[in-house]
Design an enzyme around this catalytic site. Structure first.
Site, PDB file in Angstrom:
ATOM      1  N   GLY C  43      -9.035   9.165   5.300  1.00  0.00           N
ATOM      2  CA  GLY C  43      -7.738   8.664   4.863  1.00  0.00           C
ATOM      3  C   GLY C  43      -7.488   9.005   3.404  1.00  0.00           C
ATOM      4  O   GLY C  43      -8.044   9.977   2.886  1.00  0.00           O
ATOM      5  N   LEU C  44      -6.663   8.206   2.752  1.00  0.00           N
ATOM      6  CA  LEU C  44      -6.345   8.528   1.361  1.00  0.00           C
ATOM      7  C   LEU C  44      -7.602   8.550   0.499  1.00  0.00           C
ATOM      8  O   LEU C  44      -7.805   9.474  -0.279  1.00  0.00           O
ATOM      9  CB  LEU C  44      -5.338   7.521   0.805  1.00  0.00           C
ATOM     10  CG  LEU C  44      -3.918   7.661   1.339  1.00  0.00           C
ATOM     11  CD1 LEU C  44      -3.004   6.656   0.667  1.00  0.00           C
ATOM     12  CD2 LEU C  44      -3.384   9.063   1.139  1.00  0.00           C
ATOM     13  N   SER C 285       9.533  -2.690   7.258  1.00  0.00           N
ATOM     14  CA  SER C 285       9.294  -2.520   5.820  1.00  0.00           C
ATOM     15  C   SER C 285       9.755  -3.704   4.972  1.00  0.00           C
ATOM     16  O   SER C 285      10.768  -4.335   5.242  1.00  0.00           O
ATOM     17  CB  SER C 285      10.000  -1.261   5.338  1.00  0.00           C
ATOM     18  OG  SER C 285       9.984  -1.208   3.928  1.00  0.00           O
ATOM     19  N   ARG C 338       4.465 -11.545  -0.420  1.00  0.00           N
ATOM     20  CA  ARG C 338       4.180 -11.561   1.014  1.00  0.00           C
ATOM     21  C   ARG C 338       3.505 -12.844   1.486  1.00  0.00           C
ATOM     22  O   ARG C 338       3.876 -13.404   2.513  1.00  0.00           O
ATOM     23  CB  ARG C 338       3.283 -10.369   1.365  1.00  0.00           C
ATOM     24  CG  ARG C 338       3.999  -9.059   1.216  1.00  0.00           C
ATOM     25  CD  ARG C 338       3.083  -7.880   1.439  1.00  0.00           C
ATOM     26  NE  ARG C 338       3.854  -6.640   1.326  1.00  0.00           N
ATOM     27  CZ  ARG C 338       3.322  -5.431   1.404  1.00  0.00           C
ATOM     28  NH1 ARG C 338       2.023  -5.272   1.586  1.00  0.00           N
ATOM     29  NH2 ARG C 338       4.081  -4.363   1.297  1.00  0.00           N
TER      30      ARG C 338
END
Lengths: 239, 254, 645
Positions: C43-44, C285, C338
């Site tokens: 991944g990243l 999103s 969040r």
């Protein structure tokens, strides 16, 4: 540069260039054929303009040079279509989708270029036997010399008109020409824009313009050839 | 979400193949009371759970993110790559697209370039090989000028982004009658050719990627456009014209 | 055998990283070729690290469980990546990004690491642009920015709603270049089964080829785990189906400490669960909260009528709608962080005001459409609306979207020091797999930043520093005794799983596990529930090892075996999460203990007792693990209670 044709895009380039070249030839051919319709319009003698057109095509040195190139281009187009088709079948693999292909919005002609090409090839055999071989090699009683006005000068030459005129009285020939013309229209409607796409002349905007242009062009050529044959059959019976 | 929908009873014809060299065949399964709100892959989960219960081996299929971005899922459903809906991957396909009593045929991607590994799983390693041949800008980590040092027009950046949205799922190859990978290759070549960073080695890239694409056995593009229709990200075949241009331009200079 | 020293360099926070780099050990180019680095994950973090190591000249092996490195779940990140470029001239700086991240993490992150993250953030953007990542631009041709939760500046770079994809493809292209050059050897469809520790140092890994079932050993002078988070413990999450915690868990069992396992991020705007068959949750999103208003019915009877299908949300007049975020947090309104938004939604639903199944609230665009017009809303969120409609068959232009919080990210992970090295020398952890930078809560657009920072700009230095002392360690024979032994252990483990031949599928256990975790170790936790969870998990584990059913063979592509192997680890990991949550007698970030809240019901931290990292040490099968505390010192950020009112 030398090995460009060993790449897939290079091979397609050959298909495109030869195809575009053939379309150019068809335009010239159609122009000469259209003379068949023009005599009555200009009130000249039957077949006068057409014979003059044919004379021009046979006598013109430029055409003499282009003729073998045209022939070569045609052979190239056919050969590479076979090579590419075989390669593509190999790339597709032996397994076939049991559920077929139901992708919509795909040009019918684009999926059937090879089949259309075979149909055109068959038509071409008839066409060449009927006219080209007779005019070029074997000759024919109907082609006996006649006189017509060639750029305003009375000239003697083959009576190509008589040959065409007679052929276009036979119903199966007319059917063959109509079928051939329609096949040609379908073939070119994909072929023209696709060829330009392959040489890289396209983008988001031009893609749709070229596709429209392609369709218009294709039907002008295809319907042009059938219409001429049909008009000859319907309106100019043998006297 | 929709109590009014009742469950679907379905017949599934699924391609089963033990391994790359074995012969495959279709097997038929029936499924009862599948929620129209479930996704296609959730329906496959239910079927697999049923198979496990029946002591049968579940159907192997590729999937991962299940939100249409990783490009892992790859089913050919009722004659279409990613099934009967537009601009989606298989994992985004929902069962409400099917009718009660319908027979659904599920096949793996088929193309010589994508050999079957097992059941519905195929090997798309050929895509990675094409990428390794030239799908990059040759810069090392570090020592880079400021990101705003080179302005890029918004149009070009947006066009590059559209090409870059390719997820490498292989639907283009699967649906192409020629098994051609031109849409995939052209998307990457376009993205990088449109940006000044990638332009520097555009010629080398186009040649290398096309050569590798030919070498790994993909077919010749005939501009049929089926790839564009089935591409879950709607990548335009205008990119293919750009690839042709980039390639021919590069070859003329040789 | 293990060391527990965070190795933070000397100096003020702004100079630590430069000090480190100026004094670290290097390996000369000729010697790099002689050193092998294993990177697990593409991944990243993993992809960027493997590519960078390859560029430096090391000999790299990279492993991914997917069929290509391009599929790693980093690809699914939508919103963007933060960087302290201050291109917008709105007062951003490295310090401010650092401060926001520490504060957003509820003061449970290590200052030195976070500062370094903010420092290298700018280089990441430069690097990605050079790779051809098509970030959004303005008409002037320069890069565009948007704002995100928890910040007062616009510092988020983005590429449509596909930033993660574009960044990952950038790293993947750099990795592909190295694969083409032969400096990186890629192993796709290969899962790490164990790490090999020889004489206290990590020397390699054991893998399973997921196509052929072969078990192999791979030697490496250093091993990097970049294997992502463990959100799938909950069964339902926004993680990919294959995302798992097994690599980190195996490392833990070999002696690496596991830090803050209880810190889990719950994303407030996900599409609610809609049936037993559901396999994963889809994120909508965070940007939607810019224009959408969150509400639940004011009257219980309305909520009941909606649940019964007798009333439509459109028919509830404004005065009967409870815009609870605007009511409770007038200052931040719908844009609270969040964790706060998630808890508020749960509070409403628990109180009986939830809609649909009872676990959903509305995110309404009616007001935005009235204010801006449908066209503007469509231009901003069209693709998200379409995605929502594909999944739910409801048109969000006409009826409000339904949302509910879902597991999204795990801040906890393998404990690492400043060099991202775990407590096993030679074993490094990067990206979501480590615990380091986000404290108890991660800010939006910071995961991409951290993954790439670790991969491109931290590991290439710190791993080199470690390897400088390994020059004289010759490559080890992968057939030698310690490797053979590790391989045999893995084979035994698989045989044990295969020979259970029980009656329940791996998914059945996974769902049971998920239920317990969501109920007791989810958004709101308490002592009683956590103890209950530990007991239930012990039972599930016992049942699993008696009754799991894995059809097929181990010498073949066998997704059921892969799942069972991961679920076995998830069950144990879930238990550790519950233990950690139990030990942390406070509320902070994503960890909310109902016993520890303010009078208004907000999270209440206890900095005097809990400003530490809880790092767990494995003590053996069926033994209680030991917790070690790394005290967190806040020298540069003042400890404050977060306030969004």
């Amino acid at each position: 540069m030398a090995n460009v044709f060993s790449y897939s895009i290079g091979r397609k380039l050959l298909m495109s260039l030869s195809g575009l070249f053939l379309i150019m030839f068809l335009f010239v051919h159609l122009t000469v054929n259209s003379f068949l319709l023009l005599d009555p319009v200009f009130g000249t003698q039957e077949g006068d303009m057409f014979n003059a057109g044919v004379h021009f095509m046979t006598m013109n040195p430029l055409i003499k040079i282009i003729e073998p190139i045209l022939f070569g281009g045609f052979i190239l187009h056919v050969l590479y279509s076979i090579v590419l088709t075989i390669q593509n079948m190999r790339a597709r693999g032996s397994a076939v989708y049991a559920s077929g292909n139901k992708t919509s919005d795909v040009e019918w002609s684009s999926k059937n270029m090879f089949v259309l090409g075979i149909a055109l090839g068959a038509f071409l055999v008839i066409h060449l036997i009927q006219f080209w071989i007779k005019m070029k090699f074997t000759g024919d009683p109907l082609l006996a010399d006649t006189t017509f006005s060639y750029f305003g000068v009375q000239t003697t030459g083959h009576n190509a008109y008589a040959l065409v005129h007679e052929a276009f009285q036979i119903p199966w020939v007319i059917v063959a020409y109509v079928v051939g013309g329609i096949a040609l229209a379908f073939h070119i409607s994909h072929g023209f824009w696709s060829a330009l796409h392959t040489v890289g002349f396209s983008n988001n905007i031009w893609l749709y313009r070229l596709q429209t242009l392609s369709t218009v062009l294709a039907w002008i050529i295809g319907l042009g050839f059938c219409t001429i044959a049909l008009v000859q059959y319907a309106f100019y019976p043998l006297s | 979400m929709s109590e009014q929908h009742k469950g679907l009873n379905l017949t599934l014809k699924v391609w089963r193949q033990k391994g790359p060299k074995e012969k495959g065949h279709f097997e038929t399964y029936s499924l009862q009371n599948i929620s129209p709100d479930s996704s296609f892959l959730e329906m496959m989960d239910v079927l697999n759970e049923q198979l496990v219960t029946e002591d049968k081996e579940p159907i192997a299929f590729d999937h991962d993110c299940r939100e249409g971005i990783c490009g892992m899922c790859s089913l050919y459903i009722n004659g279409r790559a990613h099934g009967p809906d537009e601009d989606i991957t298989t994992c985004q396909l929902h069962m409400r697209k099917f009718k009660d009593g319908e027979t659904i045929t599920v096949e793996p991607w088929r193309s010589a370039g994508f050999p079957v590994i097992k059941d519905l799983i195929v090997d798309r390693g050929a895509f990675d090989k094409i990428m390794a041949a030239g799908g990059f800008v040759s810069v090392n980590t570090g020592g880079i000028p400021d990101a705003n040092a080179i302005p890029i027009s918004k149009d070009k950046a947006d066009e590059a982004m559209d090409a870059a949205s390719c997820i490498g799922c292989g639907a283009c190859v699967a649906t192409c009658k020629n098994g051609s990978a031109m849409l995939f290759v052209s998307a990457k070549v376009s993205q990088l050719a449109l940006l000044p960073q990638g332009k520097i080695e555009a010629a080398r890239r186009a040649k290398a990627m096309v050569a590798k694409m030919d070498e790994v056995g993909f077919g010749n593009c005939t501009n049929t456009g089926a790839c564009e229709v089935e591409c879950p990200k709607g990548i335009s075949i205008a990119n293919i014209a750009r690839l042709n241009r980039e390639f021919l331009k590069a070859k003329i200079q040789d | 055998m293990t060391t527990f020293n965070s190795k933070i360099p000397e100096g003020v926070v702004a100079e630590k990283w430069d000090n480190y780099k100026n004094h670290q050990k290097l390996v000369n180019p000729a010697n790099k070729r002689k050193l092998d680095i294993i990177v697990v994950g593409s991944g990243l973090a993993g992809g960027a690290a493997a590519a960078s190591f390859g560029e430096l000249g090391f000999n790299v092996k990279c492993f991914a469980y997917q069929d290509s490195p391009r599929r790693a779940h980093s690809i699914a990140a939508q919103g963007g990546i933060n960087a302290a470029k201050n291109y917008t001239n709105d007062g951003d700086s490295i310090y401010r990004l650092f401060y926001d991240t520490v504060k957003g993490g509820d003061y449970r992150a290590r200052e030195s690491n976070v500062y370094r993250l903010a420092q290298v953030s700018n280089s990441i953007i430069d690097q990605c642009v050079a790779q051809g990542v098509p970030f959004a631009r303005d008409y002037g041709g320069l890069l565009d920015n948007r704002s995100f939760g928890g910040a007062q500046v616009s510092r988020t770079f983005y590429a449509k709603g596909q930033t993660g994809q574009q960044l990952l493809l950038g790293a993947y292209s750099a990795l592909s270049r190295q694969i083409g050059k032969g400096t990186v050897k890629m192993y796709n469809r290969t899962e790490m089964m164990d790490v090999v520790v020889i004489d206290g140092k990590c020397r390699g890994i054991v893998t399973r080829n997921m196509v052929t079932g072969e078990i192999d050993a791979h030697f490496g002078h250093a091993v990097v785990l970049a294997t992502g988070g463990y959100g799938n413990v909950f069964f339902l999450s926004t993680n990919a189906m294959g995302s798992n915690g097994s690599a980190a868990w195996k490392a833990y069992k070999r002696g690496a400490y596991f830090a803050n396992p209880c810190y889990v991020q719950i994303h407030p705007t996900c599409i609610p669960v809609h049936g037993e068959f559901q396999s994963k949750l889809t994120l909508m999103s965070e940007s939607l909260r810019n224009d959408g208003r969150v509400w639940a019915p004011k009257r219980k009877e309305d909520a009941e009528a909606i649940r019964a299908g007798k009333l439509k949300p459109q028919d509830i007049p404004d005065e009967q709608r409870d815009f609870y975020l605007e009511r409770r947090y007038p200052a931040f309104g719908n844009l609270v962080p969040r964790d706060v938004a998630s808890r508020a939604a749960k509070e409403r639903c628990d109180a009986g005001f939830g809609v649909e199944s009872g676990e959903a609230v509305y995110l309404d665009f009616k007001y935005a459409i009235d204010r801006l017009g449908r066209n503007v809303v469509e231009a901003r969120y069209g693709n998200l609306f379409q995605m929502y409609e594909k999944i739910t068959d409801q048109n969000p232009y006409e009826t409000p979207m339904m949302i509910y919080p879902a597991i999204h990210y795990t801040m906890g992970g393998l404990w690492v020091d400043y060099e991202l090295q775990t407590t096993i020398p030679g074993l490094f952890a990067a990206g979501e797999a480590n615990f380091s930078d986000h404290g108890a809560n991660r800010l939006g657009a910071s995961a991409l930043m951290q993954g790439l920072a670790d991969g491109y700009f931290v590991l290439p230095y710190t791993v080199q520093n470690y390897l400088a002392d390994e020059l004289h360690t010759p490559r080890m024979d992968e057939k030698s005794e310690p490797f053979e032994k590790a391989v045999a252990e893995v084979k035994n483990h698989i045989n044990k799983l295969m020979s259970i031949k029980g009656s329940q599928s791996a998914d059945t256990f996974h769902k049971k596990l998920g239920k317990v975790m969501w109920e007791h170790v989810g958004m709101a936790r308490n002592k009683e529930g956590l103890q209950k969870a530990i007991n239930e998990l012990t039972q599930i584990k016992e049942e699993f090892w008696k009754d799991v059913k894995i059809p097929g063979s181990a010498d073949d592509l066998n997704p059921e075996l892969e799942k069972a192997n991961r679920v076995a680890d998830f069950i144990e990991l879930g238990e550790l999460m519950a233990r950690d949550a139990l030990a942390r007698e406070e509320s902070c970030g994503g960890h909310f203990r109902t016993e520890h809240r303010t009078e208004e019901g907000e999270a209440l931290r206890h900095d005097d007792d809990f400003a530490y990292v809880g790092a767990w040490e494995y003590a053996g099968e069926n033994q209680d693990p030991n917790m070690h505390k790394e005290d967190l010192k806040f020298e540069f950020c003042k400890l404050n209670q977060r306030n969004y009112k």
